[in-house]
Structures are given as structure tokens and as C-alpha cells.
Design an enzyme around this catalytic site. Structure first.
Site, mmCIF file in Angstrom:
data_model
loop_
_atom_site.group_PDB
_atom_site.id
_atom_site.type_symbol
_atom_site.label_atom_id
_atom_site.label_comp_id
_atom_site.label_asym_id
_atom_site.label_seq_id
_atom_site.Cartn_x
_atom_site.Cartn_y
_atom_site.Cartn_z
ATOM 1 N N LEU A 1 0.826 -1.209 0.000
ATOM 2 C CA LEU A 1 0.000 0.000 0.000
ATOM 3 C C LEU A 1 0.857 1.255 0.000
ATOM 4 C CD1 LEU A 1 -2.928 -0.921 2.383
ATOM 5 C CD2 LEU A 1 -2.894 -0.846 -0.103
ATOM 6 N N ARG B 1 -5.557 -5.209 20.758
ATOM 7 C CA ARG B 1 -4.938 -6.494 20.474
ATOM 8 C C ARG B 1 -3.947 -6.942 21.538
ATOM 9 N NH1 ARG B 1 -4.022 -5.472 13.960
ATOM 10 N NH2 ARG B 1 -6.247 -5.640 13.487
ATOM 11 N N LEU C 1 -3.662 -0.195 7.162
ATOM 12 C CA LEU C 1 -4.020 0.162 5.787
ATOM 13 C C LEU C 1 -4.091 1.679 5.671
ATOM 14 C CD1 LEU C 1 -6.780 -2.522 5.093
ATOM 15 C CD2 LEU C 1 -4.333 -2.636 4.661
#
Lengths: 255, 671
Positions: B44, B338, B470
């Protein structure tokens, strides 16, 4: 963890480089766990070959989770092997039985020359995308708001389904004509179904089909093998849509 | 006084980026044609940067080790991309996205960078839709959103469980348009093995053509490294097999500082490992935690039955289950960040409650969601008294629409049907927040050498929130780097083409050829993978989810020993002048074996717990937060930027003190 410990005979295509002649070689493997992935089984083979002082088998792979499209392999006469809806890296050894002989070949197509062993050159697919697989919009911080154009959900979903193509080339490898129509039509459909893509739909289909033909891919004779072997379930309807786009472009010729 | 100058613009945080863009030197379009830029990596960040720079008029040379730019590992990102659009009217804003990201990163990121990231996030979605990225939509035709771990709003845009794929194909298409025009020259199956520095500036790279083995020289006026993260230092990770640190490590050895190497994200929801032959770990998107409930048996007596299959998970009643995230963190429940979710899973498994044969797995259960969605859909369809079967069928239908491809992937790998029995998951190495130190312009400590995406350290601090990778990759590639690089290139318009026959190219090429020759001549007895697995075991056991002083010191000794052994005993079959995957792996492992040591050195020096870096010596001793990670802002509120001095253990520590003017530092609480 229960281990069946399969014994396998592998027949694998070996070819030094694109200029050399290749041939099938036979290898024996023992004690293969059913929980292994197919590529992990090849890792075991390669570790064995390296320890024996032989050259390991070269094969393409990267993400090993079915999305990058790098892995290939024609296994027992089927692209990506006997299971459906998956790539070779997602194939697991539980699909095979103790004592099986497994034949492993590279993708076979005139447009995909062998680079080494099981690795082929798929750059023809990139060149088709370079001919028109895009929407001509430059990067800017000022494109209109993403919600400015509502898009019918069904069209958006169909566009996504076509866009899910991973560019692995299984459709080409499995087609008796080595046609790339499923691959090309997936990109054409993704954009044809969206208002953003319709602006240059005519140029896109013309240029991509032209490049596809130049690369030496065959034609479509509607056998449907590509759809059956496609790991992402790309539908044959996309080929029909591409044909409609192509005819529309020919009929509406304005130059 | 630190040698590091972050070049953060002055003024209020919300005006910094706008002001900076106005102050940046521009290169006139006619001059851009005279300037070459090398971009290493086509994910990306690299793909977006290549396309944007080429559109602006620069001559771009892009490099990928894969056979096509479309295969970069960004493609595997599943869940989504954050953007402060506030389409859901749930109170989202640029400030809130900024706040969540800084907090999620445990206050170890650079405030101004994160604010800019939040600011351009909305542009990313606009850009991608214009490119034809088919995001998920509602029936009204507008874009859909979902929520992701660690936040209280729905700001995540997605394309089923394949968001990374669709965004990368968008960048790939933008690249293709420029390749077709000749503005990008694409080098597939090429691996960068050295940086060339001329008069203190990055002027080129040495790359190996992976098909022919030829060593090539490529020159440019600036070099952008966008080669991704280094999670594969652990051998097993969710990264692609080829993902590596080589490009980043090579620039580090040429003068780019490496920041916070110990900040690694261990993702809580991956498919547990099944055996020693395992080559990689597969992620199950975090979005599943929106609907899945995580649990282990409450009673240790039930664990054995579950492991041997005598008891089925659904045989255990609600009060025989321990939904430990909901129990420990009532406010966020299964949606804690997380790092918190991973440590909680480890805590239960270490206590003996793991639910598979290896003892390293917990359940992720969709039964409640299936019932809830089934009832909703039955109601919408007008069934006022649906049967249990009908509810289950309709509920499974909804789950399939949301997560179908993930469920299919899980079933193919494990041969278990997750609609009928809970998934088993365990944490695995996923993302590296650490990376090459860059200033506000994304330039490294080598003038003309830039670093973007996961390869740099900049935006996630000590822990990355879901759906932010992203966002950062595309922000760097589309909207930051193409502007900021102009500031450097504006002085290069009279430089002319950089010749590749300079002595600096000779020297760099010789270094690469010598390295290859040395490796090929070892002719030892063990494969590259053997050493990589050894390294991975040390990293996982001593530098994994929890770390302590003794373990880290032990790791440094062990990694050095593995490295020595590797250089004595590795066996690489074949020759260097052909396609040789074993040589490729060996070249990458050479660099992982050095990085691993610096990783442990960094973890050892950081005596606090923060984000993904949990030091057992630094926990809260009492109060509501007892046992939770304890950050030390007095002593460690800085970026550790390591300078190469010839040996990883002797790397010099440079500190960039972090300033927080727009956010109050707090101990993270998700209770």
C-alpha cells in the site's frame, strides 16, 4: 495430535531454466501428516533434498493464506489440486491418502513460459492490466466525497465478487484453449458495474482485449472449466458481461 | 541535545500539516521529468507512492521481490481501514481518531504524525472510491462501516474480509496506468540488497535479478523504502513467507536509525499451530471479535475433556464457561485492543486452560451472535414465532454474509465447521510497530532516503489499533510522501542523472557480491530454514508476549550463537547465477539474525511495559489495575532510535523525547 504418517510418491516437473528442456522426476516421501498444507509437504521434500545434497524444487508461493495469488501448481491434472474454492497453499494433505502418487506440474500455457521447475512467468497478465485495468483518476486530496454517488448494493456486491480475482492464472492453466477471458473479464466487470468505471468503459475493454490477444492467450469456447477451478469462484457471467461490453464498444464506435 | 530533529512544524496541531504543505518547496513540472525516484516495495505505501510520484511527473523505478506488484503482503489484510468520516453520526472526528490512535499506541507515538494521519484518513476513502475500490455498502447505496477493537465508534470501511486486497489492487491499478505510460519502470522479481550513498545522500540501490542472479546498479535522486515489517524474525508469523527486513536493515547499516525494534504486535486471533512442520500462521480478522465471544472452560476439570474430545464445547453451560475478556474488561469486553486480548489469552493458557492438545488455544464462539442475528432477521422477515432451527439457519446466513470467506478459510485449514463449533484461536506475531526512524517528512537520518508504511516507526507507537495499518500505508503513499519528498528534490533539479559508475556503486556492488560468495562457499550441513526456526524459537520464547531481563539477556547470547553457527554451517545448494530460493532465504536471514539481536537489546533497555512490549518487572501491584501493564512516562517517554556502529549489541541509543501537548497522558484502562 493424531498423525496418519502417509507415504507418498511425487512425480514433479523439473526444468533448470526457461531455455532448458524439462522432465518429470520421481521422489518418495514418508511420514507426512494429514494436517500439513500441500506446500508444507513440499517444504519437507525440499529439506530432504537439501540434506541429500540435491537441488530443491523451485515453486512460487508467498502469503500462504490464499490471497496473494503467487502459488500455482497443477496437481493430479487440476489447477490448485483436488479441493474446490482454494489455492494450492490452502490445500491440505488430508485430501490425499497413504500410498498415493501425486503428479505436480507447472501452469501450462503458451503465454506462461516456465522460468524454473514449477515457476512460470505470468507477466502477460500484468501487461493486460497495464493496457486498461484502471480508472484514470490521479491522486488528489480533493476527489469528491466517497458518499456523493450512491451505488446500488447488488451492483457493488457483484463488482466486489469480480474484484476478488487474485490473478493466479488457474483459469488459463485449466482452459483447454489457455484463454484468459475469466481473468480479463473480472477486471472489466468490476469497473463496468460501477459508475466511476463507466466513463472509460469503451477504451478499457478495447485495450485490454487487444492486449490479451497479443499475449497469445486462446479464445473462450464456454466449457466453464475456469469457473470450476477458480479459487475465488469468479463467475462465467463476467465473460458474458465482457462480451457485451466489447460488442457495445464496437457498435458505438465513434472514431 | 538529541541529534534527532523530528522537523515537526510549529503552531497548533490542527494547522501543522496545512501550514507545512504551504511551506514545502515545490518542483516545477518540467523539472520533475529530470528527477528519478526509486521505490522499494509495492504494497500500500510503496504502490501508492509509486503511482502518485509518477502522476506528478517524476520518473519512478519500482522494485518487488514478487512476480507482480499486486502480490505484496498488504493484500492479505482482512478487516478494514479506519477513516474519520463520521458517516454513522456516532460522534467521530479527526480529533477522536487521533486520540484513539495515540491512546491505543500507549502514548509512544509522535503526536503530530498521528494527527496528520487522522486528518488525511477521509481523503483516502474518497480516493479509493474514485479508483473503483468496491467497499461494502448499505442498501441505500452508501458506504457501510463496522467497529474494530479498542474504540467506541464505527469508523472502519471494509470490503468483506478482503479489504487489503481491494485497496492494494486499487494502488496496483494506479501503478499500472503509470507503467503503461512509461512513467514507472517496474522491476519484478528483484531484491534490493544494498543502498548506495554518494556525498551523504541516498543515490541508488544494488539489486539482484532473482531469475538470472545478476547483480544490478540502479541510480536515482532519492530512494523510498516501503518494504513492510519484520515479523518474520519470529519465523512463524502471519506475514508472507518472503516478507523480510533486508531493505530496512541495509539502510540501517548505512546510517538510518532503527527505532523501537521491540514494539511487535502479537495478534490475538490466529489459527493455532498444529505441528513442527508449520510454515506460517493464518490470521482470522479481528472483525470477528465484533460477534465472537472468547472463552475457556471455567473449571480446570473440564479442560481435559475438551482437549481429548470427550466433552464438546457446546456441552458446557454458560456458567461453566469463563468469558475472561468480558469478565476482566467489562467496558470493552471482547473488543479490547490487540495487545490486551493477546496477553489475556496467554494468561489463561499459561494457567492451564488452553483448549487444544498443545494447550495453546482459546475458543472464539459465534453461537450467541447466530441466535441474536437469527431472531432479528426472522422478525424482519415477518416470522413472529420462528422455530429454533429457523433462527439458527437465518443467523448463520447473516454470519456468512459478514464473514463467509473467513469461515471458509478456517474450515479449509482445520477441517472444523465454525458455524457449528467454536473456532480455536491463539495469538501470533502479526505487525511490527517499530521500524526505521523518520522525521515529519518521512525522511530517515540519511538525506534523500525515505521510509513509508510498516517499514517506518512513525504512527502506531507501541501498539497498533485494528484497521490502522491500511490507513497509514495509504496515507504515507498517497498523501504524505509525494508532498514531503519535494522539499528534498527541489534542490536536485540541476543535479542531472546520477551515473552508476561512481566508486560508491563499485563499493556497494562489491559488498553484495562478497556477501553472496561467502554464503555460497560455506557449504555446510544445515538448511537455511533450520537456522531460521532456531532464531524464531528464541524470539518467541524470550522476546514474545511477555519479556523479562533474564530472558532477554539469554536471547542476546543465543542469537549471537545461532548467527555464528549459521555463518559456519549453512548449506545453500545450486549457484548464485540462477533462480535460487535457498540463496534468497539465506540473504534475508543474514539480516534477521542481526535485527533479532537489536530487538532484544531494545527490549532489555526499555524497562517499562507499554503496548505490545510487556515487561514482567513492570506491572501494577494493586488497585483496580492490579496485574496490568505499567508504563513509565518519567523514564521512557521517548523513541529509542538505534544507530549502527558495527555490531547490534553496540548500537548507540539516540532518544527523541515525545511531547504531548494536545492529549493528556493516562494509564490505559479498558475496564
Amino acid at each position: 495430535m493424531s498423525d496418519k504418517g502417509m507415504n507418498l510418491t511425487l512425480k514433479i516437473w523439473r526444468q533448470k531454466d526457461s531455455k532448458s528442456k524439462g522432465k518429470m522426476e520421481t521422489y518418495k516421501l514418508s511420514d507426512i501428516s494429514e494436517h500439513m498444507s500441500f506446500l508444507e509437504m513440499l517444504d519437507v521434500l525440499n529439506e530432504q533434498l537439501i540434506n541429500e545434497g540435491q537441488e530443491p524444487v523451485a515453486f512460487d508461493h508467498d502469503c500462504r493464506e490464499g490471497i496473494c495469488g503467487m502459488c500455482s501448481l497443477y496437481i493430479n491434472g487440476e489447477a490448485h489440486g483436488p479441493d474446490r474454492g482454494i489455492t494450492t497453499c490452502q490445500l491440505h494433505m488430508r485430501m490425499f491418502n497413504d500410498g498415493d502418487t501425486i503428479v505436480i506440474e507447472p501452469w501450462r500455457a503458451a503465454a506462461f513460459p516456465v522460468t524454473k521447475d514449477l515457476i512460470v512467468d505470468r507477466s502477460a497478465m500484468d501487461r493486460i492490466q497495464q493496457a486498461g485495468g484502471f480508472i484514470s483518476v490521479n491522486t488528489s486530496g480533493n476527489t469528491q466525497d466517497a458518499n456523493a454517488i450512491p451505488i446500488n448494493k447488488s451492483d457493488a456486491d457483484k463488482s466486489f465478487d469480480a474484484a476478488a480475482c487474485i490473478g493466479c492464472g488457474a483459469c488459463v492453466a485449466t482452459c483447454k484453449n489457455a484463454s484468459a477471458m475469466l481473468f480479463v473479464s473480472a477486471k472489466i466487470s468490476q469497473f463496468a458495474l460501477l459508475p466511476q468505471g463507466q466513463v472509460e468503459a469503451k477504451e478499457r475493454v478495447d485495450n485490454m482485449v487487444k492486449q490479451m490477444d497479443l499475449e497469445g492467450f486462446g479464445n473462450c469456447t464456454n466449457t466453464g472449466a475456469c469457473e470450476a477451478e477458480c479459487p475465488k469462484g469468479i463467475s462465467l457471467e463476467n465473460i458474458a458481461r465482457m462480451n457485451r461490453e466489447f460488442i457495445k464498444s464496437a457498435v458505438l464506435k465513434d472514431k | 541535545m538529541s541529534v534527532l530533529n523530528s522537523k515537526v512544524p510549529t503552531g497548533p496541531i490542527k494547522d501543522k500539516w496545512t501550514k507545512h504543505k504551504n511551506d514545502i518547496n515545490l518542483v516545477n513540472p518540467a523539472n520533475k521529468r529530470l528527477i528519478d525516484v526509486i521505490v522499494v516495495g509495492t504494497g500500500l505505501a510503496g504502490g501508492a507512492a509509486s503511482a502518485s510520484l509518477a502522476e506528478m511527473g517524476y520518473n519512478v523505478k519500482s522494485f518487488a521481490y514478487q512476480d507482480s506488484p499486486r502480490r505484496a503482503h498488504s493484500i492479505a489484510a482482512q478487516g478494514g481501514i479506519n477513516a474519520a468520516k463520521n458517516y454513522q453520526n456516532d460522534g467521530d472526528s479527526v480529533y477522536r481518531l487521533f486520540y484513539d490512535t495515540v491512546k491505543g499506541g500507549d502514548y509512544r507515538s509522535r503526536e503530530a504524525n498521528v494527527y496528520r494521519l487522522a486528518e488525511v484518513s477521509a481523503n483516502i476513502i474518497d480516493q479509493c472510491v474514485a479508483q473503483g475500490v468496491p467497499f461494502g455498502r448499505e442498501y441505500g447505496g452508501l458506504l457501510a462501516n463496522r467497529s474494530f477493537g479498542g474504540v467506541l465508534v464505527s469508523r472502519t470501511f471494509y470490503a468483506k474480509g478482503q479489504t487489503g486486497q481491494q485497496l492494494l489492487l486499487g494502488a496496483y491499478a494506479a501503478m499500472n496506468r503509470q507503467i503503461g505510460k512509461g512513467k514507472i519502470k517496474m522491476y519484478n522479481r528483484h531484491e534490493m540488497l544494498e543502498l548506495v550513498v554518494v556525498d551523504g545522500k541516498a543515490r541508488g540501490i544494488i539489486a539482484r535479478d532473482m531469475v538470472t542472479g545478476e547483480i544490478e546498479r540502479h541510480s536515482a535522486h532519492a530512494v523510498v523504502i516501503a518494504s513492510g515489517g519484520y515479523g518474520n524474525v519470529f519465523y512463524l508469523s502471519t506475514n508472507a513467507m518472503g516478507s523480510n527486513v533486508t531493505a530496512a536493515w541495509r539502510i540501517h547499516k548505512k546510517g538510518a536509525f532503527f527505532a523501537n525494534p521491540c514494539y511487535t504486535q502479537i495478534h490475538p486471533t490466529c489459527i493455532p499451530r498444529s505441528g513442527d512442520y508449520q510454515s506460517k500462521l493464518t490470521l482470522m480478522s479481528e472483525s470477528l471479535r465484533n460477534d465472537g465471544r472468547i472463552w475457556v472452560p471455567k473449571n480446570i476439570e473440564d479442560v481435559e475433556g475438551i482437549r481429548t474430545g470427550k466433552i464438546k464445547p457446546k456441552d458446557l453451560s454458560e456458567d461453566q464457561r469463563d468469558y475472561y475478556l468480558e469478565r476482566r474488561y467489562p467496558a470493552f469486553g471482547n473488543l479490547v485492543p490487540r495487545d490486551v486480548a493477546s496477553r489475556a489469552a496467554k494468561e489463561r493458557c499459561d494457567a492451564g486452560y488452553g483448549v487444544n492438545a498443545t494447550g495453546e488455544a482459546v475458543f472464539l464462539d459465534f453461537a450467541s451472535a447466530i441466535q441474536r442475528y437469527g431472531k432479528e432477521r426472522a422478525y424482519v422477515q415477518g416470522h413472529k414465532n420462528p422455530t429454533q432451527e429457523e433462527i439458527t439457519r437465518l443467523g448463520e446466513q447473516v454470519i456468512e454474509e459478514k464473514y463467509g470467506n473467513l469461515f471458509q478459510m478456517y474450515e479449509k485449514i482445520t477441517a472444523d465447521n465454525p458455524y457449528k463449533t467454536p473456532m480455536m484461536i491463539y495469538p501470533a506475531v502479526h505487525y511490527t510497530m517499530g521500524g526505521i526512524w523518520v522525521d515529519y517528512n518521512l525522511m530517515t537520518t540519511i538525506p534523500g532516503c525515505y521510509c513509508a508504511g510498516e517499514a517506518n516507526f512513525s504512527d502506531h507507537g507501541a501498539n497498533r489499533l485494528g484497521a490502522s495499518a491500511l490507513m497509514q500505508g495509504l496515507a504515507d503513499g498517497y498523501f504524505v510522501l509525494p508532498y514531503t519528498i519535494g522539499d528534498f528534490l527541489a534542490d536536485e533539479i540541476r543535479t542531472g542523472e546520477i551515473p552508476t559508475n561512481l566508486p560508491e556503486f563499485d563499493e556497494a556492488e562489491k559488498e553484495v557480491k562478497d556477501r553472496i560468495e561467502k554464503l555460497m562457499n560455506i557449504k555446510g550441513s544445515k538448511s537455511v530454514d533450520h537456522f531460521h526456526k532456531e532464531l524464531g524459537k528464541v524470539m518467541w520464547n524470550n522476546c514474545g508476549m511477555s519479556r523479562n531481563e533474564a530472558g532477554l539477556k539469554d536471547a542476546i547470547v543465543k542469537i549471537k550463537a545461532i548467527r555464528e553457527e549459521f555463518w559456519k554451517d549453512v548449506r545453500i545448494p545450486g549457484t548464485a547465477n540462477e533462480l535460487n530460493p535457498e540463496l534468497e532465504k539465506a540473504m534475508r536471514l543474514v539480516d534477521f539474525l542481526e535485527l533479532g539481536e537489536l530487538f532484544a537489546v531494545d527490549a532489555l533497555h526499555r524497562k517499562e511495559s507499554c503496548g505490545g512490549h510487556f515487561r514482567e518487572e513492570s506491572v501494577e501491584l494493586d488497585g483496580e489495575q492490579k496485574g496490568e501493564a505499567k508504563r513509565d512516562d518519567v523514564n521512557f517517554k521517548y523513541v529509542a532510535a538505534w544507530e549502527w556502529t558495527g555490531n547490534p549489541s553496540e548500537a548507540k541509543l539516540n532518544k527523541e523525547e515525545l511531547e504531548f501537548n494536545d492529549i493528556e497522558l493516562k494509564q490505559r484502562s479498558y475496564k
